[in-house]
Design an enzyme around this catalytic site. Sequence first.
Site, PDB file in Angstrom:
ATOM      1  N   SER A 124       0.794  -0.993  -0.136  1.00 59.82           N
ATOM      2  CA  SER A 124       0.050  -0.092   0.111  1.00 59.82           C
ATOM      3  C   SER A 124       0.810   1.112   0.070  1.00 59.82           C
ATOM      4  O   SER A 124       0.546   2.200  -0.479  1.00 59.82           O
ATOM      5  CB  SER A 124      -0.742   0.263   1.187  1.00 59.82           C
ATOM      6  OG  SER A 124      -1.419  -1.009   1.576  1.00 59.82           O
ATOM      7  N   HIS A 145      -3.119  -4.104  -6.128  1.00 60.75           N
ATOM      8  CA  HIS A 145      -3.393  -3.323  -4.793  1.00 60.75           C
ATOM      9  C   HIS A 145      -4.813  -3.480  -4.541  1.00 60.75           C
ATOM     10  O   HIS A 145      -5.829  -3.042  -5.030  1.00 60.75           O
ATOM     11  CB  HIS A 145      -2.823  -1.960  -4.880  1.00 60.75           C
ATOM     12  CG  HIS A 145      -3.199  -1.301  -3.336  1.00 60.75           C
ATOM     13  ND1 HIS A 145      -3.780  -0.114  -3.268  1.00 60.75           N
ATOM     14  CD2 HIS A 145      -2.852  -1.772  -2.231  1.00 60.75           C
ATOM     15  CE1 HIS A 145      -4.002   0.175  -2.131  1.00 60.75           C
ATOM     16  NE2 HIS A 145      -3.469  -0.732  -1.131  1.00 60.75           N
TER      17      HIS A 145
HETATM   18  P1  NAI Z   1      -0.219  -9.501   7.702  1.00 62.83           P
HETATM   19  O1  NAI Z   1       0.533  -9.101   8.680  1.00 62.83           O
HETATM   20  O2  NAI Z   1      -1.792  -9.800   8.089  1.00 62.83           O
HETATM   21  O3  NAI Z   1       0.082 -10.667   7.057  1.00 62.83           O
HETATM   22  C1  NAI Z   1       1.393 -10.883   6.455  1.00 62.83           C
HETATM   23  C2  NAI Z   1       1.818 -12.276   6.231  1.00 62.83           C
HETATM   24  O4  NAI Z   1       3.120 -12.235   5.686  1.00 62.83           O
HETATM   25  C3  NAI Z   1       1.935 -12.873   7.742  1.00 62.83           C
HETATM   26  O5  NAI Z   1       1.228 -14.200   7.613  1.00 62.83           O
HETATM   27  C4  NAI Z   1       3.541 -13.010   7.694  1.00 62.83           C
HETATM   28  O6  NAI Z   1       3.956 -14.307   8.318  1.00 62.83           O
HETATM   29  C5  NAI Z   1       4.047 -13.330   6.095  1.00 62.83           C
HETATM   30  N1  NAI Z   1       5.437 -13.113   5.924  1.00 62.83           N
HETATM   31  C6  NAI Z   1       6.088 -11.936   6.393  1.00 62.83           C
HETATM   32  N2  NAI Z   1       7.297 -12.198   5.704  1.00 62.83           N
HETATM   33  C7  NAI Z   1       7.148 -12.933   5.098  1.00 62.83           C
HETATM   34  C8  NAI Z   1       8.122 -13.495   4.032  1.00 62.83           C
HETATM   35  N3  NAI Z   1       9.551 -13.094   3.972  1.00 62.83           N
HETATM   36  N4  NAI Z   1       7.988 -14.618   3.348  1.00 62.83           N
HETATM   37  C9  NAI Z   1       6.642 -15.082   3.204  1.00 62.83           C
HETATM   38  N5  NAI Z   1       5.563 -14.687   4.344  1.00 62.83           N
HETATM   39  C10 NAI Z   1       6.028 -13.833   5.090  1.00 62.83           C
HETATM   40  O7  NAI Z   1      -0.418  -8.202   6.925  1.00 62.83           O
HETATM   41  P2  NAI Z   1      -1.665  -7.964   5.670  1.00 62.83           P
HETATM   42  O8  NAI Z   1      -2.521  -6.945   6.342  1.00 62.83           O
HETATM   43  O9  NAI Z   1      -2.047  -8.929   4.993  1.00 62.83           O
HETATM   44  O10 NAI Z   1      -0.650  -7.072   4.715  1.00 62.83           O
HETATM   45  C11 NAI Z   1       0.079  -7.607   3.548  1.00 62.83           C
HETATM   46  C12 NAI Z   1       0.691  -6.581   2.551  1.00 62.83           C
HETATM   47  O11 NAI Z   1      -0.477  -6.196   2.032  1.00 62.83           O
HETATM   48  C13 NAI Z   1       1.427  -5.419   2.997  1.00 62.83           C
HETATM   49  O12 NAI Z   1       2.271  -5.061   1.951  1.00 62.83           O
HETATM   50  C14 NAI Z   1       0.220  -4.438   3.236  1.00 62.83           C
HETATM   51  O13 NAI Z   1       0.861  -3.058   2.831  1.00 62.83           O
HETATM   52  C15 NAI Z   1      -0.613  -4.643   1.987  1.00 62.83           C
HETATM   53  N6  NAI Z   1      -2.116  -4.102   2.107  1.00 62.83           N
HETATM   54  C16 NAI Z   1      -2.713  -4.329   3.301  1.00 62.83           C
HETATM   55  C17 NAI Z   1      -3.827  -4.053   3.524  1.00 62.83           C
HETATM   56  C18 NAI Z   1      -4.805  -3.953   4.897  1.00 62.83           C
HETATM   57  O14 NAI Z   1      -5.600  -3.279   4.926  1.00 62.83           O
HETATM   58  N7  NAI Z   1      -4.187  -4.828   5.597  1.00 62.83           N
HETATM   59  C19 NAI Z   1      -4.593  -3.122   2.332  1.00 62.83           C
HETATM   60  C20 NAI Z   1      -3.791  -3.426   1.003  1.00 62.83           C
HETATM   61  C21 NAI Z   1      -2.674  -3.755   1.252  1.00 62.83           C
END
Ligand code: NAI
Length: 502
Positions: A124, A145
């Site tokens: 994001s 996104h």
């Molecule tokens: P989250 O924290 O819920 O999930 C992230 C996941 O990635 C975790 O399960 C973690 O174990 C895993 N992870 C971390 N490093 C890793 C690696 N090197 N290899 C494989 N897995 C790995 O985060 P969320 O909220 O799902 O966000 C993920 C991405 O999406 C971020 O870039 C965020 O900016 C983006 N995003 C988030 C939104 C939101 O509202 N939460 C909306 C739009 C985009």
Amino acid sequence: MTAQGQDIEIVGIVGAGAMGRGIAQVAATGGMQVLLYDAAAGAAGRARDAINAQLDQLVGKGRMAAADAEAAKGRLKLADSLEALAPADLVVEAIVENLAVKQEVFRQLEAIVRSDCLLASNTSSLRIASIASACQERGRIAGLHFFNPVPLMKLVEVIRAPGTSEATIAALTRVGERMGRVPVVVQDSPGFLVNFGGRVYTQEALRIVSEGVASPAQVDAVMRDAWSFRMGPFELMDLTGIDVNFPVSQIIHEGYFYDRRLATTPLHQLLKESGQFGRKTRRGFFEYDASGKAIVESPDAATDAPAVSRIALAEQDDALGELLRGFGFEVSAFDDGESPLLCAPLGEDCSSFAARLGLDHRRLIGFDIAGKLDKRVTIMRPPGARQDLFDGVIAGLQKAGRAVTAICDSPGFIGQRIAAMVANLGCEMAQIRIARPHDIDKAMTLGLNYPFGPLALADAMGVETVHTIMTQLQTITGDDRYRPSLWLRRRALLGLSALTED
Ligand code: NAI
């Protein structure tokens, strides 16, 4: 299609958190095979269980056929290593928001997947270009996104970085459609489209409250009742969480090199610093009771003063005269020296209006004619105004069946100011080519639940009117924050719709 033109059949997903699992669900229901990988032990399995439960729920509610849900479940496979994503036609990364970590994953993926496999990030706040800079072949890298919760939010921004190929953009647009989303192509820029475009609705509201013009409850009521927004800016900030929206505001302001239009206020920071994040802490701009219900003071003016029956127009204004007659006032076209003087300024405050026309400011009352007037009206007064006359007009408007928002002097009241800022930023997005004009409106309505896109809003208010409001705001405040976008100015000068392309 992959970079070689075949349809994408296998989607690899890295990161099975809130976003990764949502993306996996829509990819599987869209008919694609999904390989889901997460570095944390057990995370992908938990995500699969959650997706299966979601699909069962959809079946239970009659929104999906049982056979389709079973087929989607069958298309979802867990990957126990990044290497297991080798057969993918597309990999979507949704891991922790950290540039170095994302770059490392992309670097590793380059060595694992086929040369025609597309690579997309769901980031994001980072630039796709920054992630791609770690890679050899950048034509196949783009942003995809999604919005949270993915299965409910229809929009997906397809982010074009400087090196992204047209074939990649076309392929991701098609994948987005197959996932049941509405894709909009957006340039790689701070906050992309929706997170950037959404800034001013809340930040101008914060500015208005910081100036002491009105309370958060008053601002919210005006934006809901007179401008049809589903949520007021303050309830929205409390819902998304001030711990989330304050840093996003900071990142985007910095990303645009401190453009005044995007500056938030110390009040925003104060709440963040104090740990009053909104609903999640039961206290933000509003307080919440144990059941989650907001405790909000009434936004409506209250008075026991007798209603005034006669008012005078501060300047010749047939439309205002007609309107006030419709509200039951006896309207004098000239100042009789004693009645309240009513004016309907656009982007001007009452003080400037009084000084410009040499009026008795103690009797001057501004009436906001922009926005809908069937439920609620907004009036404002300059410093030193007579309270008895102000109260009398409030009582008169209440008699006409309107809730009244009574505020202190403000160029553009509440609604004109926020709406013009939203419309102006929409114009700026078109000017700096973040996306095509119709796509800007589509993204803002789908991504933010706005009742209209910013450019359609400019057209509905009148492009010239929006330009006048912004110019007045800029002149009166002396703040570059209110400078009209060149896109708006040109269309106002030429009498064109805000949706007219260059
Ligand atoms: P989250 O924290 O819920 O999930 C992230 C996941 O990635 C975790 O399960 C973690 O174990 C895993 N992870 C971390 N490093 C890793 C690696 N090197 N290899 C494989 N897995 C790995 O985060 P969320 O909220 O799902 O966000 C993920 C991405 O999406 C971020 O870039 C965020 O900016 C983006 N995003 C988030 C939104 C939101 O509202 N939460 C909306 C739009 C985009």
